[in-house]
Write an enzyme that holds these catalytic residues in place. Structure first.
Site, short mmCIF file in Angstrom:
data_model
loop_
_atom_site.label_atom_id
_atom_site.label_comp_id
_atom_site.label_asym_id
_atom_site.label_seq_id
_atom_site.Cartn_x
_atom_site.Cartn_y
_atom_site.Cartn_z
N HIS A 1 -9.58 0.81 4.71
CA HIS A 1 -8.21 1.15 5.59
C HIS A 1 -8.42 2.16 6.55
O HIS A 1 -9.26 2.98 6.51
CB HIS A 1 -7.32 1.65 4.50
CG HIS A 1 -5.72 1.93 5.14
ND1 HIS A 1 -5.44 2.74 6.10
CD2 HIS A 1 -4.61 0.89 4.94
CE1 HIS A 1 -4.24 2.39 6.39
NE2 HIS A 1 -3.56 1.54 5.69
N GLY B 1 2.81 -1.20 4.35
CA GLY B 1 2.72 0.21 4.06
C GLY B 1 4.33 0.71 3.67
O GLY B 1 4.65 0.81 2.70
N GLY B 2 4.76 1.36 4.73
CA GLY B 2 6.34 1.89 4.72
C GLY B 2 7.34 1.02 3.86
O GLY B 2 7.89 1.37 2.91
N SER C 1 3.21 -2.18 10.31
CA SER C 1 4.68 -2.45 10.69
C SER C 1 5.32 -3.73 10.37
O SER C 1 6.12 -4.04 10.96
CB SER C 1 4.92 -1.70 12.10
OG SER C 1 4.56 -0.29 12.14
N ASN D 1 0.76 -1.20 -0.08
CA ASN D 1 -0.18 -0.08 -0.02
C ASN D 1 1.02 1.19 -0.08
O ASN D 1 1.37 1.49 0.90
CB ASN D 1 -0.95 0.03 1.14
CG ASN D 1 -1.62 1.48 1.37
OD1 ASN D 1 -1.69 2.21 0.43
ND2 ASN D 1 -2.26 1.58 2.49
N TRP D 2 0.80 1.90 -1.23
CA TRP D 2 1.97 3.14 -1.29
C TRP D 2 1.24 4.32 -0.62
O TRP D 2 2.17 5.22 -0.54
CB TRP D 2 2.33 3.45 -2.58
CG TRP D 2 3.11 2.20 -3.49
CD1 TRP D 2 3.41 1.12 -2.97
CD2 TRP D 2 3.71 2.22 -4.82
NE1 TRP D 2 4.11 0.56 -3.81
CE2 TRP D 2 4.21 0.94 -4.99
CE3 TRP D 2 3.47 3.27 -5.71
CZ2 TRP D 2 4.89 0.76 -6.30
CZ3 TRP D 2 4.19 2.97 -6.90
CH2 TRP D 2 4.81 1.63 -7.20
N GLU E 1 -6.95 4.75 7.62
CA GLU E 1 -6.92 6.29 7.54
C GLU E 1 -8.03 6.64 6.83
O GLU E 1 -8.47 7.73 7.12
CB GLU E 1 -5.54 6.12 6.84
CG GLU E 1 -4.28 6.06 7.43
CD GLU E 1 -3.11 5.52 6.83
OE1 GLU E 1 -3.07 5.55 5.52
OE2 GLU E 1 -2.07 5.11 7.26
N GLY F 1 2.30 1.96 10.83
CA GLY F 1 3.28 3.26 10.54
C GLY F 1 4.07 3.92 12.01
O GLY F 1 4.52 4.63 11.91
#
Ligand code: PEP
Length: 249
Positions: free
Chosen positions: A96, A232-233, A211, A9-10, A98, A173
């Site tokens: 998601h 993600g990251g 994470s 997931n960018w 967010e 994150g």
């Protein structure tokens, strides 16, 4: 048990130049094969670019980060499932945390979004997860089963065609990953809920997200009900993403 799925997931990161460099490095690292299913989910603005970059790379599927709950019409700024399909999208993230937090998306909207994706032949990745406060109050089970219940309600006949992602909000994150035991406990609960609603035993892939990185992926992915990762990251660095893919072999 099916192949694991590792999806990147960018989020709202990237540029034409950065995407091209990242995909080149990723495809070079994979060398034409992948030990698991792999997807990348760029921002909607870059779907056409990614469709083109991945055209000759069937090992990496294209995913979207969101979709409209509506079929089409006067919904300024929204992107429909049929539009995503036009760009070769095969997976769509819905719900998601967010989006639940910043766009105030409800469980019902998330269930409908999954329904729109399935109608368009796209696999929804339905995200569920509790906040830190909810976990501390002992509400993890209540929250994740409530969130999944809405997705089940709208998609009862197609449960074998969805992917679920357990993403504890406190782990996204933050560098604070759920332990493999904590994650497995929730995954087993979600699997039982899906199967009680009619999903075939073991059919639904339940990804862990929060994470996940090159160092902790193998231990998480070794758990029996963890069917992959939503990353993600670590998906923004080809070397790290490739290590997670290897860990899913
Ligand atoms: C995510 O955004 O879905 C996610 C899991 O992020 P991160 O890996 O950075 O925690």
């Amino acid at each position: 048990m099916s192949r694991k799925l590792i999806a990147g997931n960018w989020k709202m990161n990237g540029s034409l130049a950065a995407n091209q460099a990242l995909v080149r490095e990723l495809l070079a690292g994979l060398g034409g094969t992948a030990p698991c299913d792999v997807a990348v989910c760029p921002p909607a603005a870059y779907l056409a670019q990614l469709q083109s970059l991945l055209a000759a790379a069937p090992t990496v599927a294209l995913g979207a980060q969101d979709v409209s709950e509506h079929v089409g019409g006067a919904y300024t700024g929204n992107v429909s499932a049929a539009m995503l399909r036009d760009f070769g999208v095969r997976y769509g993230i819905v719900g998601h945390s967010e989006r639940r937090q910043y766009q105030h998306e409800s469980d019902i909207q998330v269930g409908r979004k999954a329904e729109r994706l399935l109608e368009a032949g796209i696999t929804p990745i339905v995200c569920v997860g509790e906040t830190l406060v909810e976990r501390e109050q002992g509400l993890t089970e209540f929250v994740v089963t409530r969130q999944l219940a809405a997705a089940i309600h709208f998609n009862r006949a197609r449960l074998d065609d969805i992917v679920v992602a357990y993403e504890p909000v406190w782990a996204i994150g933050t560098g604070q990953t759920a332990t493999p035991e904590q994650a497995q406990q929730v995954h087993a609960l979600l699997r039982a809920q899906l199967e009680a609603a009619g999903a075939a035993p073991g059919s639904v892939r339940i990804l862990y997200g929060g994470s996940m990185n090159a160092g902790n992926a193998a231990a998480l992915l070794a758990e029996p009900d963890i069917g992959g990762g939503l990353i993600g990251g670590a998906a923004l660095k080809a070397a790290d993403f490739l290590k997670i893919i290897e860990a899913a072999a």
